[in-house]
Motif scaffolding. Structure first.
Motif, PDB file in Angstrom:
ATOM      1  N   GLN A  68       0.718  -1.086   0.028  1.00  0.00           N
ATOM      2  CA  GLN A  68      -0.166  -0.070  -0.105  1.00  0.00           C
ATOM      3  C   GLN A  68       0.934   1.434  -0.024  1.00  0.00           C
ATOM      4  N   GLN A  69       2.067   1.097   0.556  1.00  0.00           N
ATOM      5  CA  GLN A  69       3.140   2.316   0.317  1.00  0.00           C
ATOM      6  C   GLN A  69       3.211   2.810  -1.191  1.00  0.00           C
ATOM      7  N   SER A  70       3.432   4.117  -1.096  1.00  0.00           N
ATOM      8  CA  SER A  70       3.626   4.965  -2.397  1.00  0.00           C
ATOM      9  C   SER A  70       5.042   4.460  -2.662  1.00  0.00           C
ATOM     10  N   ASP A  71       5.496   4.732  -4.121  1.00  0.00           N
ATOM     11  CA  ASP A  71       7.019   4.435  -4.391  1.00  0.00           C
ATOM     12  C   ASP A  71       7.987   5.125  -3.372  1.00  0.00           C
ATOM     13  N   GLU A  72       7.547   6.678  -3.049  1.00  0.00           N
ATOM     14  CA  GLU A  72       8.353   7.266  -2.190  1.00  0.00           C
ATOM     15  C   GLU A  72       8.442   6.512  -0.773  1.00  0.00           C
ATOM     16  N   GLU A  73       7.405   6.201  -0.170  1.00  0.00           N
ATOM     17  CA  GLU A  73       7.446   5.802   0.976  1.00  0.00           C
ATOM     18  C   GLU A  73       8.212   4.553   1.094  1.00  0.00           C
ATOM     19  N   PHE A  74       7.992   3.555  -0.098  1.00  0.00           N
ATOM     20  CA  PHE A  74       8.644   2.300  -0.043  1.00  0.00           C
ATOM     21  C   PHE A  74      10.132   2.213  -0.091  1.00  0.00           C
ATOM     22  N   ASP A  75      10.288   3.096  -0.895  1.00  0.00           N
ATOM     23  CA  ASP A  75      12.115   3.498  -1.077  1.00  0.00           C
ATOM     24  C   ASP A  75      12.500   4.015   0.203  1.00  0.00           C
ATOM     25  N   ARG A  76      11.777   4.714   0.806  1.00  0.00           N
ATOM     26  CA  ARG A  76      12.495   5.467   1.948  1.00  0.00           C
ATOM     27  C   ARG A  76      12.322   4.368   3.137  1.00  0.00           C
ATOM     28  N   ALA A  77      11.449   3.440   3.218  1.00  0.00           N
ATOM     29  CA  ALA A  77      11.410   2.371   4.232  1.00  0.00           C
ATOM     30  C   ALA A  77      12.528   1.441   3.890  1.00  0.00           C
ATOM     31  N   LEU A  78      12.890   1.005   2.886  1.00  0.00           N
ATOM     32  CA  LEU A  78      13.590   0.138   2.254  1.00  0.00           C
ATOM     33  C   LEU A  78      15.128   0.743   2.459  1.00  0.00           C
ATOM     34  N   ASP A  79      15.227   1.801   2.134  1.00  0.00           N
ATOM     35  CA  ASP A  79      16.592   2.621   2.557  1.00  0.00           C
ATOM     36  C   ASP A  79      17.084   2.257   3.993  1.00  0.00           C
ATOM     37  N   ALA A  80      16.142   2.907   4.729  1.00  0.00           N
ATOM     38  CA  ALA A  80      16.450   2.766   6.196  1.00  0.00           C
ATOM     39  C   ALA A  80      16.838   1.274   6.621  1.00  0.00           C
ATOM     40  N   SER A  81      15.829   0.555   6.170  1.00  0.00           N
ATOM     41  CA  SER A  81      16.231  -0.912   6.580  1.00  0.00           C
ATOM     42  C   SER A  81      17.589  -1.462   6.134  1.00  0.00           C
ATOM     43  N   ILE A  82      17.959  -1.019   4.864  1.00  0.00           N
ATOM     44  CA  ILE A  82      19.183  -1.435   4.416  1.00  0.00           C
ATOM     45  C   ILE A  82      20.249  -1.083   5.072  1.00  0.00           C
ATOM     46  N   GLU A  83      20.220   0.484   5.219  1.00  0.00           N
ATOM     47  CA  GLU A  83      21.285   1.123   5.983  1.00  0.00           C
ATOM     48  C   GLU A  83      21.633   0.396   7.391  1.00  0.00           C
ATOM     49  N   SER A  84      20.587   0.396   7.963  1.00  0.00           N
ATOM     50  CA  SER A  84      20.760  -0.404   9.324  1.00  0.00           C
ATOM     51  C   SER A  84      21.415  -1.605   9.315  1.00  0.00           C
ATOM     52  N   ILE A  85      21.057  -2.604   8.423  1.00  0.00           N
ATOM     53  CA  ILE A  85      21.498  -3.725   8.294  1.00  0.00           C
ATOM     54  C   ILE A  85      23.233  -3.700   7.651  1.00  0.00           C
ATOM     55  N   TYR A  86      23.283  -3.028   7.095  1.00  0.00           N
ATOM     56  CA  TYR A  86      24.775  -2.566   6.301  1.00  0.00           C
ATOM     57  C   TYR A  86      25.384  -2.059   7.197  1.00  0.00           C
ATOM     58  N   GLN A  87      25.242  -1.159   8.211  1.00  0.00           N
ATOM     59  CA  GLN A  87      26.126  -0.810   9.138  1.00  0.00           C
ATOM     60  C   GLN A  87      26.331  -1.805  10.583  1.00  0.00           C
ATOM     61  N   ALA A  88      25.394  -2.643  10.712  1.00  0.00           N
ATOM     62  CA  ALA A  88      25.756  -3.802  11.470  1.00  0.00           C
ATOM     63  C   ALA A  88      26.373  -4.699  10.814  1.00  0.00           C
ATOM     64  N   SER A  89      26.608  -4.823   9.489  1.00  0.00           N
ATOM     65  CA  SER A  89      27.366  -5.984   8.814  1.00  0.00           C
ATOM     66  C   SER A  89      28.906  -5.445   8.709  1.00  0.00           C
ATOM     67  N   ILE A  90      29.155  -4.118   8.542  1.00  0.00           N
ATOM     68  CA  ILE A  90      30.544  -3.772   8.713  1.00  0.00           C
ATOM     69  C   ILE A  90      30.877  -3.380   9.747  1.00  0.00           C
ATOM     70  N   ALA A  91      30.415  -3.729  10.823  1.00  0.00           N
ATOM     71  CA  ALA A  91      30.837  -3.101  12.318  1.00  0.00           C
ATOM     72  C   ALA A  91      32.003  -3.871  12.768  1.00  0.00           C
TER      73      ALA A  91
END
Length: 295
Positions: free
Chosen positions: A272-295
């Protein structure tokens, strides 16, 4: 030999693995979390069309790039799917620079001796050849450990490594996945048995490389020595039912491990998310997992 460019990227690149391999058993739940109720489809074909559309939305998002994502694990049916008239696997690597893996197991048998081994994989060699022809780099095959039963764990590891040898023979890189249930009452003890069983087998691989997908351990840093083994291309960690925040926190305390999350990656994304909402939510998820992976 596996594709050397992909192998180098997978071994040395910075990022994590996106697990997009929901199968027939896990797809209804994944769709519910995505905001698609079972009343919205009436056949398995329609169900797989809907989950494919969700995967396409993820993979084509501006947030889903090789800057933070090393690879993606795909469901077998994805081999025959397309994105904008291109093969899904071809698009993933050539357009996105993301290394493609394929889930090859067919689910698990009932629990015995505290573990669930994989069911037989019919026509495995044909599937591996088909995957290689499509441009797949490696495979992933899952079994589950529910308790610290030495005999059961030995059987799981033996089966996983037997399949890994067949994958290597097809010039693909296997991700061996002996998951330890996070609810196991003796999880830490099971991990001690599992690591010992894996270590016994690694030296037999010589110049060949395999990978491991494991549950984030109870003892921080417990698998760091495995990640440094010359036969290991990469050790990746599943979220295993932990929330994304908890999985990230635990992962960040384990040097040498990177994420291979599915539910924790896609949590918070809806149809149900707009493309902008979807991309923003996915970006936040990816960034948090990325930071944990490179810690």
């Amino acid at each position: 030999m596996p594709d050397q460019e992909q192998l180098t990227r997978f071994e040395t690149g910075s990022g994590f693995i996106a697990a997009l391999d929901q199968s027939g058993g896990s797809t209804p739940k994944a769709l519910r979390l995505y905001g698609v109720d079972e009343s919205e489809y009436s056949s398995q074909a329609e169900m797989f069309d809907l989950i494919h559309a969700a995967r396409v939305r993820v993979v084509t998002s501006r947030a889903f790039t090789s800057e933070r994502i090393l690879g993606a694990i795909l469901f077998e049916g994805t081999l025959d799917r397309q994105i904008d008239g291109r093969g899904f696997v071809d698009y993933l690597w050539k357009d996105k620079g993301i290394v493609p893996f394929l889930k090859i197991d067919k689910g698990m048998q009932d629990e015995q001796d505290g573990v669930q081994v994989m069911r037989e994989i019919p026509a495995l060699d044909e599937l591996l050849n088909r995957a290689r022809a499509a441009g797949v780099f490696g495979t992933k095959e899952r079994s589950v450990i529910h308790s610290a039963n030495a005999a059961g764990i030995d059987r799981i590891v033996a089966q996983q490594f037997e399949i890994a040898e067949r994958v290597l023979a097809a010039d693909l890189v296997p991700i061996v996945e002996p998951e330890v249930d996070i609810k196991a009452p003796d999880k830490a003890e099971a991990e001690v048995l599992l690591k010992a069983a894996i270590m016994k087998r690694l030296d037999a691989f010589g110049e060949q490389k395999i990978s491991l997908k494991i549950t984030i351990p109870s003892v921080d840093g417990f698998y760091t020595d495995l990640a440094a083994h010359p036969a290991i291309a990469r050790v990746v960690a599943l979220s295993g039912g932990y929330s994304r925040d908890e999985a990230n926190a635990r992962l960040s305390r384990n040097p040498g491990l990177i994420a291979s999350f599915s539910r924790a990656l896609l949590d918070g994304l809806t149809a149900q998310q707009s493309d902008e909402e979807f991309d923003r939510a996915l970006d936040a998820s990816i960034e948090s997992i990325y930071q944990a992976s490179i810690a």
